[in-house]
Design a protein around this motif. Structure first.
Motif, PDB file in Angstrom:
ATOM      1  N   THR A 261       0.813  -1.209   0.000  1.00 59.29           N
ATOM      2  CA  THR A 261       0.000   0.000   0.000  1.00 59.29           C
ATOM      3  C   THR A 261       0.843   1.254   0.000  1.00 59.29           C
ATOM      4  O   THR A 261       0.388   2.319   0.358  1.00 59.29           O
TER       5      THR A 261
ATOM      6  N   TYR B 123       4.998   9.620  -3.168  1.00 56.12           N
ATOM      7  CA  TYR B 123       4.407   8.307  -2.919  1.00 56.12           C
ATOM      8  C   TYR B 123       3.026   8.480  -2.286  1.00 56.12           C
ATOM      9  O   TYR B 123       2.754   9.472  -1.609  1.00 56.12           O
TER      10      TYR B 123
ATOM     11  N   GLU C  90      -6.308   0.989   5.079  1.00 52.24           N
ATOM     12  CA  GLU C  90      -7.514   0.199   4.818  1.00 52.24           C
ATOM     13  C   GLU C  90      -8.380   0.131   6.067  1.00 52.24           C
ATOM     14  O   GLU C  90      -7.932   0.427   7.152  1.00 52.24           O
TER      15      GLU C  90
ATOM     16  N   PRO D 262       9.662   2.186  -3.262  1.00 48.30           N
ATOM     17  CA  PRO D 262       9.118   2.274  -1.908  1.00 48.30           C
ATOM     18  C   PRO D 262       9.255   0.914  -1.253  1.00 48.30           C
ATOM     19  O   PRO D 262       9.560  -0.085  -1.918  1.00 48.30           O
ATOM     20  N   PRO D 263       9.017   0.845   0.034  1.00 47.69           N
ATOM     21  CA  PRO D 263       8.994  -0.479   0.663  1.00 47.69           C
ATOM     22  C   PRO D 263       7.950  -1.347  -0.025  1.00 47.69           C
ATOM     23  O   PRO D 263       6.784  -0.986  -0.069  1.00 47.69           O
ATOM     24  N   ASN D 264       8.367  -2.443  -0.626  1.00 45.99           N
ATOM     25  CA  ASN D 264       7.409  -3.247  -1.384  1.00 45.99           C
ATOM     26  C   ASN D 264       6.657  -4.227  -0.495  1.00 45.99           C
ATOM     27  O   ASN D 264       5.899  -5.053  -0.969  1.00 45.99           O
ATOM     28  N   SER D 265       6.889  -4.130   0.796  1.00 47.83           N
ATOM     29  CA  SER D 265       6.200  -5.018   1.716  1.00 47.83           C
ATOM     30  C   SER D 265       5.569  -4.201   2.835  1.00 47.83           C
ATOM     31  O   SER D 265       5.522  -4.629   3.975  1.00 47.83           O
ATOM     32  N   TYR D 266       5.114  -3.034   2.484  1.00 49.90           N
ATOM     33  CA  TYR D 266       4.493  -2.110   3.436  1.00 49.90           C
ATOM     34  C   TYR D 266       2.983  -2.255   3.267  1.00 49.90           C
ATOM     35  O   TYR D 266       2.448  -1.936   2.216  1.00 49.90           O
ATOM     36  N   GLU D 267       2.333  -2.745   4.294  1.00 49.62           N
ATOM     37  CA  GLU D 267       0.920  -3.090   4.158  1.00 49.62           C
ATOM     38  C   GLU D 267       0.076  -2.468   5.266  1.00 49.62           C
ATOM     39  O   GLU D 267       0.526  -2.350   6.412  1.00 49.62           O
ATOM     40  N   SER D 268      -1.123  -2.117   4.909  1.00 44.83           N
ATOM     41  CA  SER D 268      -2.056  -1.569   5.883  1.00 44.83           C
ATOM     42  C   SER D 268      -2.618  -2.681   6.764  1.00 44.83           C
ATOM     43  O   SER D 268      -3.070  -3.716   6.267  1.00 44.83           O
ATOM     44  N   ILE D 269      -2.591  -2.464   8.073  1.00 43.52           N
ATOM     45  CA  ILE D 269      -3.140  -3.449   9.016  1.00 43.52           C
ATOM     46  C   ILE D 269      -4.502  -3.007   9.537  1.00 43.52           C
ATOM     47  O   ILE D 269      -5.474  -3.761   9.505  1.00 43.52           O
TER      48      ILE D 269
ATOM     49  N   THR E  17      -7.041   0.771  10.679  1.00 44.15           N
ATOM     50  CA  THR E  17      -7.219   2.217  10.734  1.00 44.15           C
ATOM     51  C   THR E  17      -8.353   2.545  11.684  1.00 44.15           C
ATOM     52  O   THR E  17      -9.330   1.793  11.765  1.00 44.15           O
TER      53      THR E  17
ATOM     54  N   TYR F 160       5.033  -9.656   9.749  1.00 46.61           N
ATOM     55  CA  TYR F 160       5.741  -8.378   9.675  1.00 46.61           C
ATOM     56  C   TYR F 160       6.949  -8.351  10.609  1.00 46.61           C
ATOM     57  O   TYR F 160       6.953  -8.993  11.665  1.00 46.61           O
TER      58      TYR F 160
ATOM     59  N   GLN G 137       4.544   0.481  11.711  1.00 47.73           N
ATOM     60  CA  GLN G 137       4.587   1.945  11.658  1.00 47.73           C
ATOM     61  C   GLN G 137       3.204   2.493  11.962  1.00 47.73           C
ATOM     62  O   GLN G 137       2.206   2.048  11.388  1.00 47.73           O
TER      63      GLN G 137
ATOM     64  N   ARG H 113       0.948   5.919  11.894  1.00 47.96           N
ATOM     65  CA  ARG H 113       0.853   7.263  11.326  1.00 47.96           C
ATOM     66  C   ARG H 113      -0.381   7.912  11.955  1.00 47.96           C
ATOM     67  O   ARG H 113      -1.502   7.433  11.781  1.00 47.96           O
TER      68      ARG H 113
ATOM     69  N   VAL I 152       4.737  10.213  12.882  1.00 46.36           N
ATOM     70  CA  VAL I 152       5.098   8.949  12.240  1.00 46.36           C
ATOM     71  C   VAL I 152       5.977   8.207  13.235  1.00 46.36           C
ATOM     72  O   VAL I 152       7.041   8.714  13.640  1.00 46.36           O
TER      73      VAL I 152
ATOM     74  N   ALA J  31      -3.464   5.124  11.864  1.00 44.74           N
ATOM     75  CA  ALA J  31      -3.327   4.036  10.888  1.00 44.74           C
ATOM     76  C   ALA J  31      -2.086   3.221  11.249  1.00 44.74           C
ATOM     77  O   ALA J  31      -1.018   3.781  11.494  1.00 44.74           O
TER      78      ALA J  31
ATOM     79  N   TYR K  89       0.521   0.185  10.113  1.00 46.34           N
ATOM     80  CA  TYR K  89       1.048  -0.523   8.946  1.00 46.34           C
ATOM     81  C   TYR K  89       2.087  -1.542   9.390  1.00 46.34           C
ATOM     82  O   TYR K  89       2.761  -1.375  10.412  1.00 46.34           O
TER      83      TYR K  89
END
Lengths: 171, 188
Positions: free
Chosen positions: A4, A166, A171, B18-25, B27, B50, B54, B56, B122, B182, B184
Motif C-alpha cells: 500500500t 508516494y 484500509e 518504496p517499501p514493497n512489503s508495506y501493508e495496511s493493518i 485504521t 511483519y 509503523q 501514522r 510517524v 493508521a 502498517y
C-alpha cells in the motif's frame, strides 16, 4: 494484503527549475502522501525547501522548525507565510544534494487544517532540520508545488535533483 | 492525469522503490463525541508476517492546557513504569533535550492546540515481535498553529521482551473527532 506504499510520480530535473508541481492529487485514492527529494539549489547560501498546496499563495502557512548546523541546535517559527517549509536546503553540487522526506497525512480530508511533518538531511549544505508546517485550509489537497530559496527571493533546484511522491493507503 | 508533474524534465527511469512489503493493518478515525483512546489489537497471528510496525497519526485531544498535553503510547495493556523516553524538540524559540524515565507510557510530546489543528506523528516500532529484546520506538512529530508549535524527534523504550500484540494510543484529554490512526506492517 497487498502493498500500500506506491509511487505516484517522479521527476529528475534536466535543467535548473524554479518549481516542481505534482497535480491532480485529489483524483488519487491514498490516505497519506510522502515526498522524497534529493535536491540542492542554485544561488545564495542555505535556504529552504518550501511548499504550497492547491496554488494557494496567500499567507495561510506557518511552521515550527528545529535544526542543527554542526555546532549548535536551534528552533524558530514563522507565521502567516505564503509557503510552508520542508527542510533547509544547501547550494552545492547536486552530487552532494541533501535528502528530504515529508509526510502529508490524511490529505483528502475536508474537515481539518493540514499538517506536514518533515526532515532534511543535508550534510554538504550544512544542516540537519525538522519542520512541522500548517496550511490553514480545510480543503482537500489537489496539488503540491515545491519552491526553493526564501519567500523573498526564490532560487532554483539544480539540474539532476530528484523528486518522488508516494501514496500510502490505509484500509 | 494522476500525479502529473508540470516542471522539469521527466526521468525515464523508475522512481526510487518504496517499501514493497508495506501493508495496511488497521485504521481508526474518532467520530463525533470523541474517544478516550484508540487500541489496535492483533487478531490471532495477523501481525506475524511483519518485522516492523509503523503508526501514522493525526491526533488532537480536548485539553484546556494552553501549552497542550501529552499524547500517550502503551503496549500490551502495560501501564507499569516500564517505559522510558528521550526527546529532542523545538518549541519555536529553542531546541532542547529531555527524558522521561520509569514512566507509565511513552510520551508523544504535547498535542496540538488551536481550532482544527492536529498533530502529526510517524512512529516506527522496530522488531516488535522479538521475544528477546526490549522494544524501541522512534518518532517524528509535532504541530504548528501559526504562533505556537512543537517539533520532536523522539526515542522510546518499553522494557519488556514480550512480542507486542496491542498498541494503545491516547491523550491526557479525550481524543477529538477526526483523530486518525493508521497501523502498517513492514515485512523483511
Amino acid at each position: 494484503m497487498s502493498s500500500t506504499y506506491e509511487p505516484i510520480a517522479t521527476t529528475t530535473l534536466g535543467s535548473d527549475q524554479t518549481s516542481v508541481t505534482f497535480s491532480s492529487l485529489n483524483t488519487t485514492n491514498y490516505t497519506d502522501l510522502v515526498l522524497v527529494a534529493k535536491a540542492s539549489i542554485t544561488g545564495g547560501g542555505a535556504a529552504s525547501l518550501l511548499f504550497r498546496f492547491n496554488g494557494d499563495t496567500a499567507s495561510n502557512y506557518s511552521y515550527t522548525r528545529m535544526y542543527g548546523d554542526g555546532s549548535s541546535a536551534a528552533s524558530d517559527r514563522a507565521t502567516n507565510q505564503t509557503a510552508g517549509g520542508i527542510g533547509i536546503i544547501g547550494n552545492q553540487a547536486v552530487s552532494s544534494a541533501g535528502t528530504f522526506i515529508a509526510s502529508i497525512q490524511n490529505y483528502l480530508n475536508s474537515t481539518t487544517n493540514k499538517t506536514v511533518i518533515s526532515r532534511g538531511s543535508d550534510t554538504a549544505g550544512g544542516y540537519v532540520s525538522t519542520y512541522v508546517s500548517l496550511w490553514r485550509q480545510t480543503s482537500t489537497i489537489s496539488s503540491l508545488e515545491l519552491k526553493f530559496g526564501s519567500i523573498g527571493g526564490f532560487e532554483s533546484a539544480r539540474s539532476g535533483s530528484t523528486f518522488t511522491l508516494y501514496g500510502i493507503k490505509a484500509e | 492525469m494522476i500525479g502529473n508533474i508540470v516542471a522539469g524534465t521527466f526521468s525515464s527511469g523508475a522512481p526510487p522503490a518504496p517499501p514493497n512489503s508495506y501493508e495496511s493493518i488497521a485504521t481508526s478515525t474518532v467520530g463525533s463525541g470523541g474517544a478516550a483512546s484508540i487500541t489496535f489489537t492483533e487478531s490471532g497471528s495477523a501481525w506475524s508476517s511483519y518485522k516492523h510496525l509503523q503508526l501514522r497519526l493525526l491526533i488532537k485531544d480536548n485539553t484546556s492546557d494552553s501549552n497542550g498535553t501529552y499524547g500517550l503510547l502503551r503496549f500490551n495493556s502495560d501501564s507499569g513504569t516500564t517505559y522510558d523516553m528521550h526527546q529532542l524538540f523545538g518549541n519555536g524559540s529553542s531546541a532542547s533535550a529531555s527524558a522521561f524515565n520509569n514512566v507509565n507510557q511513552i510520551y508523544l510530546q504535547r498535542l496540538a492546540i488551536g481550532t482544527n489543528v492536529f498533530s502529526g506523528f510517524v512512529i516506527d516500532i522496530l522488531d516488535f515481535a522479538s521475544t528477546t529484546k526490549n522494544k524501541t520506538v522512534r518518532m517524528l512529530g509535532g504541530f504548528d498553529n501559526n504562533g505556537a508549535g512543537r517539533i520532536v524527534l523522539g526515542s522510546g523504550l518499553w522494557r519488556n521482551t514480550n512480542a507486542i500484540t496491542s498498541i494503545y494510543i491516547a491523550g491526557e484529554g479525550t481524543l477529538q473527532q477526526y483523530t486518525h490512526a493508521a497501523l502498517y506492517g513492514i515485512k523483511d
